[in-house]
Design a protein around this motif. Structure first.
Motif, PDB file in Angstrom:
ATOM      1  N   SER A   1       0.837  -1.213   0.000  1.00 33.49           N
ATOM      2  CA  SER A   1       0.000   0.000   0.000  1.00 33.49           C
ATOM      3  C   SER A   1       0.864   1.253   0.000  1.00 33.49           C
ATOM      4  O   SER A   1       0.517   2.280   0.599  1.00 33.49           O
ATOM      5  CB  SER A   1      -0.935   0.022   1.226  1.00 33.49           C
ATOM      6  N   GLY A   2       1.980   1.172  -0.695  1.00 31.92           N
ATOM      7  CA  GLY A   2       2.943   2.265  -0.674  1.00 31.92           C
ATOM      8  C   GLY A   2       2.899   3.165  -1.882  1.00 31.92           C
ATOM      9  O   GLY A   2       3.866   3.896  -2.134  1.00 31.92           O
ATOM     10  N   ILE A   3       1.811   3.137  -2.652  1.00 38.82           N
ATOM     11  CA  ILE A   3       1.717   4.023  -3.808  1.00 38.82           C
ATOM     12  C   ILE A   3       0.459   4.870  -3.703  1.00 38.82           C
ATOM     13  O   ILE A   3      -0.487   4.521  -2.993  1.00 38.82           O
ATOM     14  CB  ILE A   3       1.724   3.248  -5.143  1.00 38.82           C
ATOM     15  N   GLN A   4       0.477   5.986  -4.434  1.00 37.84           N
ATOM     16  CA  GLN A   4      -0.684   6.868  -4.481  1.00 37.84           C
ATOM     17  C   GLN A   4      -0.890   7.339  -5.923  1.00 37.84           C
ATOM     18  O   GLN A   4       0.081   7.570  -6.648  1.00 37.84           O
ATOM     19  CB  GLN A   4      -0.486   8.083  -3.570  1.00 37.84           C
ATOM     20  N   TRP A   5      -2.157   7.473  -6.307  1.00 38.74           N
ATOM     21  CA  TRP A   5      -2.508   7.956  -7.636  1.00 38.74           C
ATOM     22  C   TRP A   5      -3.067   9.367  -7.522  1.00 38.74           C
ATOM     23  O   TRP A   5      -3.892   9.654  -6.654  1.00 38.74           O
ATOM     24  CB  TRP A   5      -3.552   7.049  -8.290  1.00 38.74           C
ATOM     25  N   PHE A   6      -2.625  10.256  -8.407  1.00 41.59           N
ATOM     26  CA  PHE A   6      -3.111  11.636  -8.416  1.00 41.59           C
ATOM     27  C   PHE A   6      -3.342  12.089  -9.853  1.00 41.59           C
ATOM     28  O   PHE A   6      -2.763  11.536 -10.795  1.00 41.59           O
ATOM     29  CB  PHE A   6      -2.083  12.593  -7.780  1.00 41.59           C
ATOM     30  N   MET A   7      -4.169  13.116 -10.009  1.00 40.43           N
ATOM     31  CA  MET A   7      -4.228  13.806 -11.282  1.00 40.43           C
ATOM     32  C   MET A   7      -2.935  14.594 -11.417  1.00 40.43           C
ATOM     33  O   MET A   7      -2.493  15.251 -10.470  1.00 40.43           O
ATOM     34  CB  MET A   7      -5.428  14.749 -11.335  1.00 40.43           C
ATOM     35  N   GLY A   8      -2.303  14.531 -12.583  1.00 39.49           N
ATOM     36  CA  GLY A   8      -1.021  15.182 -12.772  1.00 39.49           C
ATOM     37  C   GLY A   8      -0.998  16.067 -14.004  1.00 39.49           C
ATOM     38  O   GLY A   8      -1.986  16.214 -14.725  1.00 39.49           O
ATOM     39  N   GLY A   9       0.168  16.627 -14.236  1.00 38.21           N
ATOM     40  CA  GLY A   9       0.345  17.563 -15.347  1.00 38.21           C
ATOM     41  C   GLY A   9       0.372  18.984 -14.835  1.00 38.21           C
ATOM     42  O   GLY A   9      -0.435  19.361 -13.980  1.00 38.21           O
TER      43      GLY A   9
END
Length: 507
Positions: A149-157
């Motif tokens: 559980s060591g990752i995170q997703w985000f909106m990027g750019g």
């Protein structure tokens, strides 16, 4: 009564023990005093910054400023850098580093490039030409996320992050970007979108690390990130035409151009990149003079691309935003036609201000030499540099930019809130990096400015001389201290949020 040698020794030992206890006690009291002094200074500065920020409250009857921004969007996959590399590459730590690579082709080049920027605490963004390897790395990250559980997703750019920040600061926003059905819901519905729907978003792998993190013999001096991507949509600025069409009826107060660092040469056929940059130029020059144009810098390493930006973009904007590394890079390109890699991660204010003046003068002189041949050119009137420890904003006196002091304060507070991931600022969780005063230039006898209760954001006016005729232009410069997080939680996207908050304050 006779005193034996043993009794003498015990007496001296008791005396030494007493002295040691007393010294320790005094040391504890002194450290507590120093800590209390630091906490008091931080609290005073925070109070001053918040008061200045509070002066920005916009009237309810005043219309929201209209901001348009391009180009592109992506999904950010954020993961702890050292854990990720140690998990999948073990002890495969390079003995040498190579930070100058414009394109990462294989695992060895990735590890060498990362080591270079990691040990310098410098932000970096690199393209991986090997799409298969990039997909493999993303697969590794996803697998690690399932297990730890060591990752995170985000909106990027750059553009979407700045768009969201502008919206949060009360602006009416138009964004030029392609997005998938998955990504679009992450964007506030109030933000207008000019761009087609695409099946899959480009992914950026964000390798984040904290100050003091170690990787083999390498130690990170500050928190930062290394970004790796292999985009297929963003380099081509696919939403450029849609944004241009939307601008004809939107009439923004500010147009922001960002994300051009994605335009890596290997993605294009000969002449194709120049054609796209010409379209960017047309978009900028088609705006009326009462629309301000801003260009947001990023991590550039390809000299040819920077030279093209100098020709197609820089002459047609009013404002520039960048960090200390990007400032040094731009200064070297303008002055000597070369790029630099990692720079001092915590530069002196005097050094940064001198570099800002050099860039400002260079762009002013370019304008004077070329404006008659091309009347569409604009004279630069604003530069914002954000660093770990402070915000520095230079504006031309009497220009359309207002609230320079408040903009610097707002940017400094945004830096803390974003990196700490908290709207509440706890003075006890803050590092105060700056001294109580600073020199305004590295030149001898330069005036000094104090930072304190009376002036939490020092501002002053000065004249800058430029050109063969030694013309003089009055500018205002403001410097705001950043209350640095003791434990950084997110650095990717910090610059975009900081720049957008500063711009919003000056509209």
């Amino acid at each position: 009564m006779l005193t034996t040698p043993k009794m003498t020794v015990l007496r001296y030992m008791g005396w030494l023990t007493g002295c040691s206890v007393f010294t320790a006690f005094v040391s504890i009291i002194w450290q507590a005093f120093i800590s209390l002094q630091a906490l008091n200074r931080t609290t005073v500065l925070l109070t001053g910054l918040l008061a200045i920020e509070g002066s920005l409250k916009r009237s309810t009857v005043q219309p929201a400023p209209k901001v348009a921004i391009g180009y592109g969007a992506c999904t950010d996959l954020q993961i702890n850098a050292t854990e990720f590399l140690e998990r999948y590459y073990g002890r495969r730590i390079p003995a040498t580093t190579a930070g100058s690579r414009e394109i990462v082709n294989n695992e060895d080049e990735l590890l060498q490039s990362f080591a270079y920027y990691f040990q310098n605490g410098a932000a970096a963004e690199r393209v991986m030409a090997n799409g298969t390897l990039f997909k493999q790395l993303v697969g590794y990250a996803k697998q690690m996320g399932k297990e730890t559980s060591g990752i995170q997703w985000f909106m990027g750019g750059n553009a979407p992050l700045m768009a969201v920040r502008f919206f949060m600061e009360g602006a009416d926003v138009l964004l030029g970007a392609h997005m998938s059905k998955k990504l679009r819901p992450l964007l506030p519905k109030e933000i207008r979108l000019a761009g087609d729907e695409i099946p899959d978003d480009d992914i950026h792998l964000i390798l984040e690390y904290k100050a003091g993190d170690t990787w083999g013999s390498y130690v990170a001096p500050r928190a930062n990130r290394y970004i790796l991507h292999s985009d297929r949509n963003n380099p081509h600025l696919r939403a450029l035409e849609q944004l241009t069409d939307a601008l004809k009826v939107y009439h923004p107060q500010l147009l922001v151009v960002s994300g051009l660092q994605m335009m890596d040469m290997f993605t294009f056929n000969p002449g194709e990149r120049e054609a796209r940059l010409e379209q960017v130029q047309r978009q900028l020059t088609s705006q009326p003079l009462d629309t301000l144009n801003h260009f947001e810098m990023a991590s550039y390493v390809e000299l040819r691309l920077l030279q093209q930006l100098r020709h197609f973009v820089l002459p047609y904007v009013d404002s520039l935003g960048m960090n200390e590394q990007e400032l040094a890079n731009l200064q070297q390109v303008l002055a000597h036609g070369r790029t630099v890699l990692a720079t001092d991660w915590n530069p002196r204010i005097a050094h940064t201000l001198d570099q800002m003046r050099e860039v400002f003068i260079s762009l002013l002189e370019d304008f004077d030499e070329q404006s008659r041949a091309d009347p569409r050119r604009r004279r630069i009137s604003r530069i914002h540099v954000h660093t770990l420890a402070y915000q520095a904003i230079l504006t031309t006196a009497g220009s359309q930019w207002k609230n320079t002091r408040a903009a610097a304060a707002k940017a400094a507070l945004t830096a803390h809130r974003y990196v700490c991931k908290s709207q509440f600022i706890n003075p006890e969780a803050v590092l105060q990096v700056l001294d109580d005063s600073f020199a305004t230039s590295a030149q001898e006898d330069a005036p000094r400015m104090r930072i304190g209760a009376a002036s939490p954001v020092p501002c002053w006016r000065e004249y800058i001389e430029y050109g063969r005729q030694r013309q003089r232009l009055e500018v205002e410069i403001c410097v705001a201290p950043v209350l640095v997080c003791r434990e950084a939680r997110k650095t990717a996207g910090a610059g975009d949020n900081i720049s957008a908050s500063g711009l919003a304050a000056q509209l």
